[in-house]
Write an enzyme that holds these catalytic residues in place. Structure first.
Site, PDB file in Angstrom:
ATOM      1  N   ASP A 103      -8.781   0.027   4.952  1.00  0.00           N
ATOM      2  CA  ASP A 103      -9.086   1.222   5.281  1.00  0.00           C
ATOM      3  C   ASP A 103      -8.494   1.800   4.530  1.00  0.00           C
ATOM      4  OD1 ASP A 103      -6.382  -0.929   5.148  1.00  0.00           O
ATOM      5  OD2 ASP A 103      -5.687   1.443   5.759  1.00  0.00           O
TER       6      ASP A 103
ATOM      7  N   GLY B 168      -1.335  -1.206   6.324  1.00  0.00           N
ATOM      8  CA  GLY B 168      -1.117  -2.303   7.117  1.00  0.00           C
ATOM      9  C   GLY B 168      -2.649  -3.494   6.456  1.00  0.00           C
TER      10      GLY B 168
ATOM     11  N   THR C  22       0.985  -1.048  -0.363  1.00  0.00           N
ATOM     12  CA  THR C  22       0.135  -0.146  -0.104  1.00  0.00           C
ATOM     13  C   THR C  22       1.054   1.423  -0.302  1.00  0.00           C
ATOM     14  OG1 THR C  22      -1.973  -0.770   1.210  1.00  0.00           O
ATOM     15  CG2 THR C  22      -1.886   1.644   1.989  1.00  0.00           C
TER      16      THR C  22
HETATM   17  N1  GLY Z   1      -4.053  -1.214   4.026  1.00  0.00           N
HETATM   18  C1  GLY Z   1      -4.782  -1.848   2.574  1.00  0.00           C
HETATM   19  C2  GLY Z   1      -6.173  -3.384   2.781  1.00  0.00           C
HETATM   20  O1  GLY Z   1      -6.100  -4.012   3.375  1.00  0.00           O
HETATM   21  O2  GLY Z   1      -6.294  -3.241   1.996  1.00  0.00           O
END
Ligand code: GLY
Length: 303
Positions: free
Chosen positions: A201, A222, A170
């Site tokens: 998220d 994460g 990410t």
């Molecule tokens: N942090 C990226 C996701 O879980 O989609």
């Protein structure tokens, strides 16, 4: 105030052969953002340029390097927030656009909404004339092979990707300009082998990101489900409000996530005074920081 940038390339147990590609990817994105920020003093343009560069780099799980979902397709999430007016633009489960962050910013500037998803988001992107990319051009070999391997397994534990040498990137950026205006941006292909329609998220304000010139700007990475449960970005913001220094606010928020939901991930942030902080509880999180014309550092989170 001296303009400042902090960016990350995902929190996970990055295997050694991928250390250098992550470091050089972070360094070039940082330099691109720094040049734009110094020339324009526009934190939105800097964040867009940084995230677009990372989305175009197949090393990272965002844009071109995105993981495939259970259907063997790519669905991406991205968001941007401007701390001067608290404007937000986000897209979720969007397909076939080259740069989801660009569409997120168009949601922010051209609509009265904050978040568009799926077909609605792609339709809006088409109307706005952004660049599209064919599915076959999105599917890089690395991810096709990973998909084949996962599809052959009886049970896939997505959370474990953040704990082991399996991939879970990410990308994110936080920028403050000379007037103390803060902008935060995020982009991701989500998690490998996620269900179609799963949203993490990254495009959710207060969870994956937040920016308020009166407090700080934050971007998270994460395990999305854990980050969502504890509203990780907001958790860090609240700790800044309580008077914690950025590093302490970031590590306090990550520790809180670990203790409440056994979550793994990381945070980058810049507070209203231009102080940066970051924290993560995975083995690595590539981070780069620039202050004015100086590149302060680019490392894997342990420098
Ligand atoms: N942090 C990226 C996701 O879980 O989609």
């Amino acid at each position: 105030m001296v303009p400042k940038i902090i960016i990350h390339g995902g929190a996970w147990d990055i295997p050694k052969p991928l250390h250098q590609p992550h470091l050089s990817g972070i360094k070039s994105a940082l330099k691109i953002g720094q040049k734009i920020l110094l020339n324009t003093d526009d934190p939105v343009q800097a964040v867009l340029a940084i995230i677009k560069n990372l989305e175009d780099n197949p090393v990272f799980d965002a844009g071109k390097g995105s993981f495939l979902n259970k259907m063997g397709e790519v669905e991406m999430d991205a968001a941007i927030m401007v701390g001067s007016d608290l404007s937000v633009g986000a897209v979720a489960a969007i397909q076939n656009v080259q740069n989801p962050i660009e569409v997120a910013n168009l949601v922010r500037t051209k609509t009265e909404h904050l978040l568009l998803v799926g077909k609605g988001a792609s339709g809006f992107a088409k109307e706005q004339g952004v660049a599209f990319i064919k599915t076959e051009d999105m599917l890089i070999g690395r991810e096709k092979n990973r998909f084949k391997k996962l599809a052959g397994q009886d049970k896939v534990n997505i959370k474990s990707f953040f704990e082991t040498k399996k991939p879970s990137d990410t990308v994110g950026a936080v920028v403050i300009n000379s007037r103390g205006e803060i902008v935060a941006g995020t982009s991701t292909g989500g998690t490998p082998y996620k269900m179609a329609g799963r949203v993490g998220d990254c495009p959710i304000v207060g969870a994956g990101f937040f920016a308020d010139d009166l407090i700080a700007g934050v971007a998270c990475t994460g395990w999305g489900e854990g980050i969502l449960k504890v509203q990780l970005a907001r958790e860090a913001i609240d700790r800044i409000k309580l008077g914690n220094a950025p590093h302490k606010a970031a590590s306090g928020a990550v520790d809180y996530m670990r203790s409440r939901v056994a979550g793994d991930g990381g945070i980058i942030l810049i507070d209203k005074k231009g102080e940066v902080g970051f924290a993560f509880n995975t083995p690595f999180m590539p981070v780069g920081v620039a202050t004015g014309e100086k590149i302060d550092f680019v490392h894997l989170g342990i420098g």
